[in-house]
Design a protein around this motif. Structure first.
Motif, mmCIF file in Angstrom:
data_model
loop_
_atom_site.group_PDB
_atom_site.id
_atom_site.type_symbol
_atom_site.label_atom_id
_atom_site.label_comp_id
_atom_site.label_asym_id
_atom_site.label_seq_id
_atom_site.Cartn_x
_atom_site.Cartn_y
_atom_site.Cartn_z
ATOM 1 N N VAL A 95 0.839 -1.194 0.000
ATOM 2 C CA VAL A 95 0.000 0.000 0.000
ATOM 3 C C VAL A 95 0.878 1.249 0.000
ATOM 4 O O VAL A 95 1.717 1.423 0.884
ATOM 5 C CB VAL A 95 -0.956 0.025 1.216
ATOM 6 C CG1 VAL A 95 -1.725 1.334 1.287
ATOM 7 C CG2 VAL A 95 -1.912 -1.153 1.162
ATOM 8 N N LEU A 96 0.691 2.114 -0.996
ATOM 9 C CA LEU A 96 1.387 3.406 -1.011
ATOM 10 C C LEU A 96 0.897 4.239 0.163
ATOM 11 O O LEU A 96 -0.310 4.240 0.467
ATOM 12 C CB LEU A 96 1.065 4.160 -2.301
ATOM 13 C CG LEU A 96 1.844 3.790 -3.542
ATOM 14 C CD1 LEU A 96 1.188 4.421 -4.772
ATOM 15 C CD2 LEU A 96 3.283 4.249 -3.419
ATOM 16 N N HIS A 97 1.805 4.985 0.791
ATOM 17 C CA HIS A 97 1.380 5.842 1.893
ATOM 18 C C HIS A 97 2.378 6.969 2.113
ATOM 19 O O HIS A 97 3.551 6.856 1.785
ATOM 20 C CB HIS A 97 1.190 5.045 3.190
ATOM 21 C CG HIS A 97 2.403 4.291 3.628
ATOM 22 N ND1 HIS A 97 2.806 3.107 3.039
ATOM 23 C CD2 HIS A 97 3.312 4.536 4.602
ATOM 24 C CE1 HIS A 97 3.888 2.663 3.642
ATOM 25 N NE2 HIS A 97 4.240 3.522 4.592
ATOM 26 N N ARG A 98 1.841 8.079 2.651
ATOM 27 C CA ARG A 98 2.681 9.220 3.027
ATOM 28 C C ARG A 98 1.990 9.908 4.198
ATOM 29 O O ARG A 98 0.795 10.140 4.201
ATOM 30 C CB ARG A 98 2.838 10.204 1.877
ATOM 31 C CG ARG A 98 3.546 11.480 2.317
ATOM 32 C CD ARG A 98 3.830 12.511 1.244
ATOM 33 N NE ARG A 98 3.030 12.423 0.066
ATOM 34 C CZ ARG A 98 3.495 12.622 -1.173
ATOM 35 N NH1 ARG A 98 4.759 12.910 -1.368
ATOM 36 N NH2 ARG A 98 2.700 12.540 -2.203
ATOM 37 N N LEU A 99 2.785 10.275 5.183
ATOM 38 C CA LEU A 99 2.306 10.988 6.359
ATOM 39 C C LEU A 99 2.891 12.393 6.331
ATOM 40 O O LEU A 99 4.097 12.559 6.141
ATOM 41 C CB LEU A 99 2.763 10.252 7.624
ATOM 42 C CG LEU A 99 2.291 10.788 8.960
ATOM 43 C CD1 LEU A 99 0.768 10.736 9.059
ATOM 44 C CD2 LEU A 99 2.919 9.981 10.082
ATOM 45 N N SER A 100 2.034 13.396 6.480
ATOM 46 C CA SER A 100 2.462 14.801 6.515
ATOM 47 C C SER A 100 2.012 15.410 7.832
ATOM 48 O O SER A 100 0.917 15.125 8.309
ATOM 49 C CB SER A 100 1.840 15.579 5.353
ATOM 50 O OG SER A 100 2.212 15.013 4.123
ATOM 51 N N ALA A 101 2.853 16.275 8.398
ATOM 52 C CA ALA A 101 2.560 16.902 9.684
ATOM 53 C C ALA A 101 2.022 18.317 9.482
ATOM 54 O O ALA A 101 2.711 19.159 8.921
ATOM 55 C CB ALA A 101 3.807 16.942 10.552
ATOM 56 N N GLU A 102 0.821 18.556 9.941
ATOM 57 C CA GLU A 102 0.267 19.911 9.926
ATOM 58 C C GLU A 102 0.805 20.709 11.108
ATOM 59 O O GLU A 102 0.939 21.921 11.036
ATOM 60 C CB GLU A 102 -1.253 19.850 9.943
ATOM 61 C CG GLU A 102 -1.810 19.234 8.670
ATOM 62 C CD GLU A 102 -3.293 18.954 8.719
ATOM 63 O OE1 GLU A 102 -3.944 19.220 9.767
ATOM 64 O OE2 GLU A 102 -3.806 18.447 7.710
ATOM 65 N N GLU A 103 1.050 20.007 12.208
ATOM 66 C CA GLU A 103 1.731 20.555 13.382
ATOM 67 C C GLU A 103 2.703 19.481 13.834
ATOM 68 O O GLU A 103 2.683 18.371 13.295
ATOM 69 C CB GLU A 103 0.712 20.926 14.472
ATOM 70 C CG GLU A 103 -0.180 19.784 14.913
ATOM 71 C CD GLU A 103 -1.335 20.222 15.805
ATOM 72 O OE1 GLU A 103 -2.033 21.186 15.463
ATOM 73 O OE2 GLU A 103 -1.515 19.587 16.859
ATOM 74 N N ASN A 104 3.574 19.790 14.770
ATOM 75 C CA ASN A 104 4.514 18.759 15.229
ATOM 76 C C ASN A 104 3.735 17.492 15.542
ATOM 77 O O ASN A 104 2.718 17.542 16.242
ATOM 78 C CB ASN A 104 5.289 19.228 16.448
ATOM 79 C CG ASN A 104 6.346 20.248 16.099
ATOM 80 O OD1 ASN A 104 6.782 20.355 14.950
ATOM 81 N ND2 ASN A 104 6.784 21.004 17.081
ATOM 82 N N LEU A 105 4.212 16.385 15.008
ATOM 83 C CA LEU A 105 3.467 15.132 15.053
ATOM 84 C C LEU A 105 4.336 14.048 15.671
ATOM 85 O O LEU A 105 5.523 13.926 15.343
ATOM 86 C CB LEU A 105 3.095 14.759 13.613
ATOM 87 C CG LEU A 105 2.181 13.586 13.347
ATOM 88 C CD1 LEU A 105 0.801 13.817 13.953
ATOM 89 C CD2 LEU A 105 2.033 13.386 11.840
ATOM 90 N N VAL A 106 3.744 13.274 16.570
ATOM 91 C CA VAL A 106 4.427 12.133 17.178
ATOM 92 C C VAL A 106 3.557 10.910 16.907
ATOM 93 O O VAL A 106 2.372 10.904 17.262
ATOM 94 C CB VAL A 106 4.607 12.317 18.704
ATOM 95 C CG1 VAL A 106 5.298 11.096 19.313
ATOM 96 C CG2 VAL A 106 5.380 13.589 19.007
ATOM 97 N N VAL A 107 4.141 9.907 16.243
ATOM 98 C CA VAL A 107 3.396 8.681 15.963
ATOM 99 C C VAL A 107 4.198 7.478 16.431
ATOM 100 O O VAL A 107 5.428 7.470 16.382
ATOM 101 C CB VAL A 107 3.045 8.529 14.457
ATOM 102 C CG1 VAL A 107 2.176 9.671 13.981
ATOM 103 C CG2 VAL A 107 4.266 8.406 13.592
ATOM 104 N N ALA A 108 3.483 6.477 16.903
ATOM 105 C CA ALA A 108 4.086 5.190 17.260
ATOM 106 C C ALA A 108 3.841 4.249 16.093
ATOM 107 O O ALA A 108 2.752 4.235 15.514
ATOM 108 C CB ALA A 108 3.453 4.646 18.534
ATOM 109 N N GLU A 109 4.863 3.500 15.731
ATOM 110 C CA GLU A 109 4.756 2.571 14.606
ATOM 111 C C GLU A 109 5.299 1.213 15.013
ATOM 112 O O GLU A 109 6.361 1.119 15.616
ATOM 113 C CB GLU A 109 5.572 3.101 13.422
ATOM 114 C CG GLU A 109 5.688 2.150 12.255
ATOM 115 C CD GLU A 109 6.687 2.631 11.222
ATOM 116 O OE1 GLU A 109 7.646 1.864 10.952
ATOM 117 O OE2 GLU A 109 6.541 3.735 10.693
ATOM 118 N N VAL A 110 4.549 0.175 14.694
ATOM 119 C CA VAL A 110 5.050 -1.186 14.835
ATOM 120 C C VAL A 110 4.982 -1.828 13.460
ATOM 121 O O VAL A 110 4.077 -1.550 12.677
ATOM 122 C CB VAL A 110 4.267 -2.027 15.871
ATOM 123 C CG1 VAL A 110 4.494 -1.497 17.272
ATOM 124 C CG2 VAL A 110 2.800 -2.071 15.549
#
Length: 136
Positions: A95-110
């Motif tokens: 699956v193609l994907h892209r994450l963009s931050a509108e404000e400072n962003l913190v994500v957890a990824e497994v």
């Protein structure tokens, strides 16, 4: 790796930080052939590559901040969704994907961690000149 052995079945060690053009990532779990756990810190206004993984499957959860997630199978017809605290997305391999931050962003990824997982990234588009590479 600096490790302080607590017992025969537990290790205490510092997380590994990796600088990225969009911010940084903290790798807190790296268990070969099982899973990888990361925390991504994406600076406001920045975005990750438009990418896919041939084998790796990921699940991402927003811890703090707001952003936008684009995903799909065709780079010219991606779906988009606002992404905020508590939102979760499961991204199967391919699956193609892209994450963009509108404000400072913190994500957890497994993600899955088969042999060679670090090189399992196909960058379709990247604003930092990494398109077509597996460079960090």
């Amino acid at each position: 790796m600096n490790q302080n052995v607590v017992s025969d079945s537990a290790d205490v060690y510092p997380a590994k930080f990796v600088s990225k053009p969009w911010g940084r990532e903290m790798i807190f779990a790296e268990i070969d052939d099982l899973y990888v756990g990361k925390v991504l810190y994406v600076n406001a206004g920045e975005s990750l590559s438009l990418q896919l993984h041939n084998e790796k499957t990921e699940t991402i959860c927003v811890v703090a901040g707001r952003g936008r997630l684009e995903f799909g199978s065709d780079p010219d017809a991606l779906e988009g969704a606002a992404f905020g605290p508590g939102d979760v997305v499961h991204l199967p391999a391919g699956v193609l994907h892209r994450l963009s931050a509108e404000e400072n962003l913190v994500v957890a990824e497994v993600s899955t961690a088969f042999s060679g997982w670090r090189d399992d990234v196909v960058r379709v588009d990247d604003r930092y000149g990494r398109s077509g590479t597996t460079a960090p």
